[in-house]
Design an enzyme around this catalytic site. Structure first.
Site, PDB file in Angstrom:
ATOM      1  N   ASP A 156      -0.079  -1.254   9.129  1.00  0.00           N
ATOM      2  CA  ASP A 156       0.565  -2.087   9.760  1.00  0.00           C
ATOM      3  C   ASP A 156       1.080  -1.441  11.229  1.00  0.00           C
ATOM      4  OD1 ASP A 156       2.240  -3.097   6.734  1.00  0.00           O
ATOM      5  OD2 ASP A 156       0.359  -3.934   7.724  1.00  0.00           O
TER       6      ASP A 156
HETATM    7  N1  LIG Z   1      -5.936   0.085   6.605  1.00  0.00           N
HETATM    8  C1  LIG Z   1      -5.322  -0.955   6.597  1.00  0.00           C
HETATM    9  N2  LIG Z   1      -5.358  -2.043   5.750  1.00  0.00           N
HETATM   10  C2  LIG Z   1      -4.795  -2.969   5.585  1.00  0.00           C
HETATM   11  C3  LIG Z   1      -3.830  -3.400   6.588  1.00  0.00           C
HETATM   12  C4  LIG Z   1      -3.535  -2.249   7.818  1.00  0.00           C
HETATM   13  O1  LIG Z   1      -2.914  -2.466   8.737  1.00  0.00           O
HETATM   14  N3  LIG Z   1      -4.401  -1.266   7.760  1.00  0.00           N
HETATM   15  N4  LIG Z   1      -2.850  -4.342   6.560  1.00  0.00           N
HETATM   16  C5  LIG Z   1      -2.938  -5.057   5.314  1.00  0.00           C
HETATM   17  C6  LIG Z   1      -2.007  -6.132   4.829  1.00  0.00           C
HETATM   18  N5  LIG Z   1      -0.545  -5.495   4.104  1.00  0.00           N
HETATM   19  C7  LIG Z   1       0.510  -5.926   5.030  1.00  0.00           C
HETATM   20  O2  LIG Z   1       0.333  -7.120   5.895  1.00  0.00           O
HETATM   21  C8  LIG Z   1      -0.697  -5.115   3.049  1.00  0.00           C
HETATM   22  C9  LIG Z   1      -1.448  -5.200   2.160  1.00  0.00           C
HETATM   23  C10 LIG Z   1      -1.685  -4.366   1.111  1.00  0.00           C
HETATM   24  C11 LIG Z   1      -0.528  -3.566   0.742  1.00  0.00           C
HETATM   25  C12 LIG Z   1      -0.538  -2.787  -0.649  1.00  0.00           C
HETATM   26  O3  LIG Z   1       0.145  -2.148  -0.827  1.00  0.00           O
HETATM   27  N6  LIG Z   1      -1.865  -3.044  -1.451  1.00  0.00           N
HETATM   28  C13 LIG Z   1      -2.322  -2.293  -2.517  1.00  0.00           C
HETATM   29  C14 LIG Z   1      -2.409  -3.104  -3.806  1.00  0.00           C
HETATM   30  C15 LIG Z   1      -1.652  -4.630  -3.699  1.00  0.00           C
HETATM   31  C16 LIG Z   1      -2.331  -5.516  -4.774  1.00  0.00           C
HETATM   32  O4  LIG Z   1      -3.406  -5.213  -5.495  1.00  0.00           O
HETATM   33  O5  LIG Z   1      -1.968  -6.529  -4.907  1.00  0.00           O
HETATM   34  C17 LIG Z   1      -3.063  -1.293  -2.286  1.00  0.00           C
HETATM   35  O6  LIG Z   1      -3.979  -1.576  -1.446  1.00  0.00           O
HETATM   36  O7  LIG Z   1      -3.108  -0.105  -3.009  1.00  0.00           O
HETATM   37  C18 LIG Z   1       0.339  -3.293   1.675  1.00  0.00           C
HETATM   38  C19 LIG Z   1       0.381  -4.114   2.845  1.00  0.00           C
HETATM   39  C20 LIG Z   1      -3.924  -5.274   4.759  1.00  0.00           C
HETATM   40  N7  LIG Z   1      -4.694  -3.893   4.713  1.00  0.00           N
END
Ligand SMILES: Nc1nc2c(c(=O)[nH]1)N[C@@H](CN(C=O)c1ccc(C(=O)N[C@@H](CCC(=O)O)C(=O)O)cc1)CN2
Length: 295
Positions: A239
């Protein structure tokens, strides 16, 4: 009145100096081109200025020049003279866009309707999700749906294996832009590097407030009077990518976190749609950790 196949978009950035607009517009004039719209910005004032100059020119070219390679050759000496990063694209070219979604489908649904109704001039070769929630919705639009689950959890190895499947799809389908329409997986550094400047995420808060997961719950706990949404380019830092578009909506003490989530959905849809449209119209240029948007 020009024909669509004769209209082009030139975008450029370079170190700011005198004579850029003069040379660009003069070259186009000498070649028999007609400028329809031209916008420019020099980031040269104030603390943190990058010293870069940005320009977007929408122009029509005479038939004998009306192809990208010819125009790029014509423009080569000006590009070299100013050390420009420059791109010329046919205005009528329809970018190929991959949509990605998890379990919240409002932005996906909104983008699909805008695409179907002709508001979004793109091609959507496929849609990817780590869940099957929206498979029937996607297939109702006649678009291939690829279910790519994270088998065995969200550990780094599992993620990279799944991402490599998406990378293969991006290559085979010649994808120009990836849109994370509430795709709730953090992309790896490797994947982000591959997608630099061509992956857009919708974050459901008015960044930089409330980064990360569950921003509406964070906002409710803080007692905010405005909630918002932010569309930004995806970077390895969650983000933190260059912001493309934002908007807000008023809320008050009487709304629950679930109410904020409901109010926020419409804001997310509008913000993401604007960002995708401006990107595909080549109105967005990256300026360090910020953007220049020629609306
Ligand atoms: N490298 C990046 N990846 C993503 C970004 C980014 O800016 N850089 N934006 C996100 C979207 N997002 C908030 O807008 C977000 C998505 C996912 C998570 C998170 O904690 N995901 C966990 C798994 C959650 C699940 O399985 O339901 C994880 O990936 O371990 C936080 C914020 C999209 N990707």
């Amino acid at each position: 009145m020009s024909r669509p196949e004769e209209e082009f978009i030139l975008t450029l950035s370079c170190r700011d100096t005198k004579g850029i607009v003069h040379n660009v517009s003069g070259l186009l004039y000498q070649a028999g081109c007609n400028i329809i719209d031209s916008q420019q910005f020099g980031d040269v004032q104030g603390e943190g200025a990058t010293g870069l100059f940005f320009m977007r020119v929408h122009f029509e070219a005479p038939p004998h020049l009306a192809d990208v390679a010819t125009l790029e050759n014509l423009f080569a000496h000006v590009r070299e003279q100013f050390g420009m990063e420059a791109r010329i694209r046919a205005a009528a070219q329809r970018p190929r866009v991959l949509l990605m979604v998890s379990q919240h489908g409002h932005c996906l649904n909104d983008l699909l309707f805008r695409w179907k109704s002709g508001q979004l001039p793109v091609d959507i070769p496929a849609i990817v999700s780590n869940h099957t929630t929206f498979q029937s919705l996607v297939e109702s639009y006649g678009i291939p749906f690829l279910h790519l689950p994270l088998v065995g959890g969200s550990d780094a190895e599992t993620k990279r294996a799944q991402e490599k499947q998406i990378e293969a799809l991006i290559a085979s389908e010649r994808i120009d832009l990836v849109v994370l329409a509430r795709y709730m997986q953090i992309l790896s550094r490797e994947f982000c590097e591959q997608l630099r400047g061509r992956a857009i995420n919708i974050h459901h808060s008015f960044l930089p407030s409330f980064k990360g997961a569950k921003p509406y719950y964070q906002a409710h706990a803080r007692g905010v009077k405005l909630i918002g949404a932010t569309a930004h380019y995806v970077t390895p830092e969650l983000d933190e990518g260059p912001i493309i578009e934002q908007d807000v909506a008023r809320v008050d003490h009487s709304l629950s976190a679930e109410d904020l989530t409901a109010v926020g959905r419409d804001v997310e849809c509008v913000v993401l749609a604007r960002a995708v449209r401006w990107h595909v119209e080549r109105r967005v240029l990256i300026n360090g950790h910020k953007t220049v948007v020629f609306r």
